[in-house]
Motif scaffolding. Structure first.
Motif, PDB file in Angstrom:
ATOM      1  N   ALA A   1     100.820  -9.521 -30.792  1.00 23.26           N
ATOM      2  CA  ALA A   1      99.528  -8.839 -30.711  1.00 23.26           C
ATOM      3  C   ALA A   1      98.481  -9.545 -31.554  1.00 23.26           C
ATOM      4  O   ALA A   1      97.324  -9.704 -31.138  1.00 23.26           O
ATOM      5  N   LEU A   2      98.875  -9.971 -32.737  1.00 28.80           N
ATOM      6  CA  LEU A   2      97.937 -10.668 -33.620  1.00 28.80           C
ATOM      7  C   LEU A   2      97.526 -12.016 -33.036  1.00 28.80           C
ATOM      8  O   LEU A   2      96.348 -12.381 -33.041  1.00 28.80           O
ATOM      9  N   MET A   3      98.489 -12.766 -32.521  1.00 26.67           N
ATOM     10  CA  MET A   3      98.180 -14.084 -31.961  1.00 26.67           C
ATOM     11  C   MET A   3      97.320 -13.968 -30.702  1.00 26.67           C
ATOM     12  O   MET A   3      96.449 -14.801 -30.457  1.00 26.67           O
ATOM     13  N   ASP A   4      97.546 -12.922 -29.906  1.00 27.16           N
ATOM     14  CA  ASP A   4      96.730 -12.704 -28.712  1.00 27.16           C
ATOM     15  C   ASP A   4      95.261 -12.496 -29.070  1.00 27.16           C
ATOM     16  O   ASP A   4      94.365 -12.796 -28.270  1.00 27.16           O
ATOM     17  N   LYS A   5      95.015 -12.005 -30.278  1.00 23.19           N
ATOM     18  CA  LYS A   5      93.643 -11.757 -30.718  1.00 23.19           C
ATOM     19  C   LYS A   5      93.098 -12.908 -31.576  1.00 23.19           C
ATOM     20  O   LYS A   5      92.034 -12.772 -32.188  1.00 23.19           O
TER      21      LYS A   5
END
Length: 301
Positions: free
Chosen positions: A239-243
């Motif tokens: 989730a963090l990397m997607d953002k």
């Protein structure tokens, strides 16, 4: 038929009364033994920042004294108020022992033997080792006394029946200590300890069930409906990397409050950064980012 119904009702009432009495007197907790440990007040003050003690127990908006409590937390179960943690003998922790402090912090049990409501994140603090507790205790010994009584919680029925928390604890709380994973680096394990222990990130970033307990299988996946009615984003690696988060960007954001897109954190994260993570050492901020984002390509970010 009427007599039989009366007998059944009397029997059910007797069982209910007996169950309630048994619940009230059900002993909980284990006696800690920290009396021989010498704490480091400076390190304890650092841990207090990491653990969110200042943010949760200082009512700065209304001019409250440091750690004198009174911070309001409205939830669907009732309204909580953080207690006085100063050295006031009457209203704070001035007459506590280190073992009573340890039992409160890690087991959620008051010196009188009553269970604390889980608005106090003791399930996370259960991960803290003896030395960290001794250091915290040493730090709290330096807090000036403020003779101001704690505001009592205003709980809705049936949540105002405090002994019922014993059942909640038995069903939902994991009191196991922190265990490092030998398959990962020291930095990753340090980050894991901070996130799952004192920083209690999962308290806000994990969804909860009907009873207000965290859903362990959805850890750090964000929450759309916290007990306070708010919501939080997922903070697991994908989730963090997607953002667009990187290790350096996450560490910097926890220090400054500024996100990769130039925007700033909002909501409760304002207090988390201002009173907590902005005080953490660079190595600990890096450790948090390594745990949340993973160990891959740390040097390249």
């Amino acid at each position: 038929m009427v007599k039989r119904l009366i007998v059944l009702l009397m029997g059910a009432t007797a069982i209910a009364v007996a169950s309630t009495i048994a619940l009230v007197f059900w002993p909980i907790g284990n006696p800690p033994e920290l009396k021989q440990l010498e704490g480091n007040a400076k390190r304890g003050a650092y841990l207090a920042r990491m653990s969110g003690c200042i943010a949760c127990h200082t009512d700065g908006e209304n001019g409250g004294a440091p750690l004198a409590g009174g911070v309001k937390l409205a939830t669907n179960f009732g309204t909580f108020y953080s207690p006085n943690l100063t050295q006031s003998a009457e209203h704070g922790m001035g007459d506590w022992t280190i073992d009573e402090f340890a039992k409160a912090v890690r087991q959620g049990i008051s010196p009188e033997g009553e269970p604390y409501y889980p608005s106090f994140p003791y399930p996370f603090y259960a991960k803290m080792p003896d030395q960290d507790i001794a250091d915290l205790w040493a730090a709290f010994q330096t807090v000036p006394a403020v003779d101001e009584p704690s505001v009592p919680h205003a709980m809705k029925f049936p949540f105002n029946f405090r002994p019922g928390l014993k059942l909640w604890r038995a069903a939902f709380v994991d009191f196991s200590p922190f265990e490092p994973d030998e398959n990962h680096s020291d930095a990753w394990n340090r980050g894991k300890y901070i996130v799952k222990g004192p920083a209690h990130c999962g308290a806000c970033h994990t969804p909860r069930n009907f009873a207000g307990a965290r859903k362990a299988s959805f850890e750090l996946q964000g929450a759309n409906k916290l007990p306070t009615g708010g919501k939080t984003p997922a903070i697991h690696a994908s989730a963090l990397m997607d953002k667009g988060w990187t290790h350096s960007a996450l560490a910097y954001a926890l220090k400054s409050g500024v996100k990769p897109d130039g925007d700033v954190f909002g909501g409760s994260m304002v207090e988390v950064v201002r009173d907590g993570t902005s005080f953490l050492a660079p190595k600990d901020l890096e450790a948090i980012s390594i745990y949340l984002l993973g160990e891959t390509n740390v040097a390249d970010q």
